[in-house]
Design a protein around this motif. Structure first.
Motif, PDB file in Angstrom:
ATOM      1  N   UNK A  39      16.964  -0.925 -38.464  1.00 52.44           N
ATOM      2  CA  UNK A  39      15.612  -1.204 -37.957  1.00 52.44           C
ATOM      3  C   UNK A  39      15.004   0.067 -37.348  1.00 52.44           C
ATOM      4  N   UNK A  40      13.694   0.209 -37.493  1.00 54.59           N
ATOM      5  CA  UNK A  40      12.989   1.290 -36.800  1.00 54.59           C
ATOM      6  C   UNK A  40      13.075   1.051 -35.298  1.00 54.59           C
ATOM      7  N   UNK A  41      13.131   2.135 -34.541  1.00 52.13           N
ATOM      8  CA  UNK A  41      13.160   2.031 -33.087  1.00 52.13           C
ATOM      9  C   UNK A  41      12.057   2.901 -32.521  1.00 52.13           C
ATOM     10  N   UNK A  42      11.293   2.355 -31.608  1.00 52.82           N
ATOM     11  CA  UNK A  42      10.241   3.112 -30.934  1.00 52.82           C
ATOM     12  C   UNK A  42      10.636   3.313 -29.482  1.00 52.82           C
ATOM     13  N   UNK A  43      10.502   4.551 -29.019  1.00 55.55           N
ATOM     14  CA  UNK A  43      10.816   4.893 -27.633  1.00 55.55           C
ATOM     15  C   UNK A  43       9.515   5.318 -26.966  1.00 55.55           C
ATOM     16  N   UNK A  44       9.230   4.694 -25.841  1.00 56.93           N
ATOM     17  CA  UNK A  44       7.991   4.966 -25.126  1.00 56.93           C
ATOM     18  C   UNK A  44       8.282   5.698 -23.824  1.00 56.93           C
ATOM     19  N   UNK A  97      20.784   4.640 -27.246  1.00 57.58           N
ATOM     20  CA  UNK A  97      20.542   6.079 -27.136  1.00 57.58           C
ATOM     21  C   UNK A  97      19.963   6.414 -25.763  1.00 57.58           C
ATOM     22  N   UNK A  98      20.211   7.634 -25.348  1.00 60.27           N
ATOM     23  CA  UNK A  98      19.661   8.187 -24.116  1.00 60.27           C
ATOM     24  C   UNK A  98      18.802   9.386 -24.483  1.00 60.27           C
ATOM     25  N   UNK A 155      19.854   4.097 -22.375  1.00 62.74           N
ATOM     26  CA  UNK A 155      20.257   2.883 -23.069  1.00 62.74           C
ATOM     27  C   UNK A 155      19.125   2.167 -23.803  1.00 62.74           C
ATOM     28  N   UNK A 156      18.448   2.912 -24.667  1.00 64.85           N
ATOM     29  CA  UNK A 156      17.479   2.294 -25.568  1.00 64.85           C
ATOM     30  C   UNK A 156      18.285   1.640 -26.681  1.00 64.85           C
ATOM     31  N   UNK A 157      18.099   0.348 -26.862  1.00 66.41           N
ATOM     32  CA  UNK A 157      18.856  -0.397 -27.852  1.00 66.41           C
ATOM     33  C   UNK A 157      18.327  -0.109 -29.252  1.00 66.41           C
ATOM     34  N   UNK A 158      19.206   0.369 -30.120  1.00 72.84           N
ATOM     35  CA  UNK A 158      18.869   0.639 -31.523  1.00 72.84           C
ATOM     36  C   UNK A 158      19.605  -0.397 -32.367  1.00 72.84           C
ATOM     37  N   UNK A 163       7.954   7.835 -29.534  1.00 70.22           N
ATOM     38  CA  UNK A 163       8.797   8.513 -30.467  1.00 70.22           C
ATOM     39  C   UNK A 163       9.388   7.443 -31.387  1.00 70.22           C
ATOM     40  N   UNK A 164       9.430   7.753 -32.666  1.00 68.97           N
ATOM     41  CA  UNK A 164       9.980   6.815 -33.636  1.00 68.97           C
ATOM     42  C   UNK A 164      11.315   7.340 -34.153  1.00 68.97           C
ATOM     43  N   UNK A 165      12.319   6.479 -34.111  1.00 73.20           N
ATOM     44  CA  UNK A 165      13.624   6.797 -34.688  1.00 73.20           C
ATOM     45  C   UNK A 165      13.789   6.003 -35.971  1.00 73.20           C
TER      46      UNK A 165
END
Length: 98
Positions: free
Chosen positions: A36-41, A12-13, A29-32, A1-3
């Motif tokens: 910057x773009x953030x990718x969640x796997x 973010x959770x 606790x995904x660090x944003x 997922x791309x933020x």
């Protein structure tokens, strides 16, 4: 997922909620990083559960939970912050069709 980028640093959770209201935390606790773009796997087991569930599933993305959400709102109300930094979004997880 791309933020997409946000104008502040945060964590973010990701919480999964099914149509019956059952919830579970998938990722915490995904660090944003600011601007910057953030990718969640998601791991393979999480994706398998989402794909094979008979119920509809929703992903709740949020950065301030519990006391942090209240603190953020209070800081804006007191003029200590120019705008709220709390974020919440709900995304329905769609299964692939055959």
């Amino acid at each position: 997922m791309k933020l997409e980028p946000v104008p502040y640093n945060t964590d973010v959770d990701i919480v999964k909620i099914d149509e019956k209201g059952k919830s579970s935390i998938l990722i915490e606790q995904v660090n944003v990083k600011k601007n910057k773009l953030t990718y969640i796997y998601f791991d393979a087991q999480q994706l398998k559960e989402l794909r094979t569930s008979k119920d509809k599933n929703y992903l709740l993305i949020l950065n301030n939970r519990e006391k942090e959400l209240l603190s953020d709102a209070k800081a804006v109300d007191l003029g200590l912050k120019p705008f709220p930094t709390s974020f919440q979004a709900v995304i329905e997880f769609y299964k692939e069709s055959n």
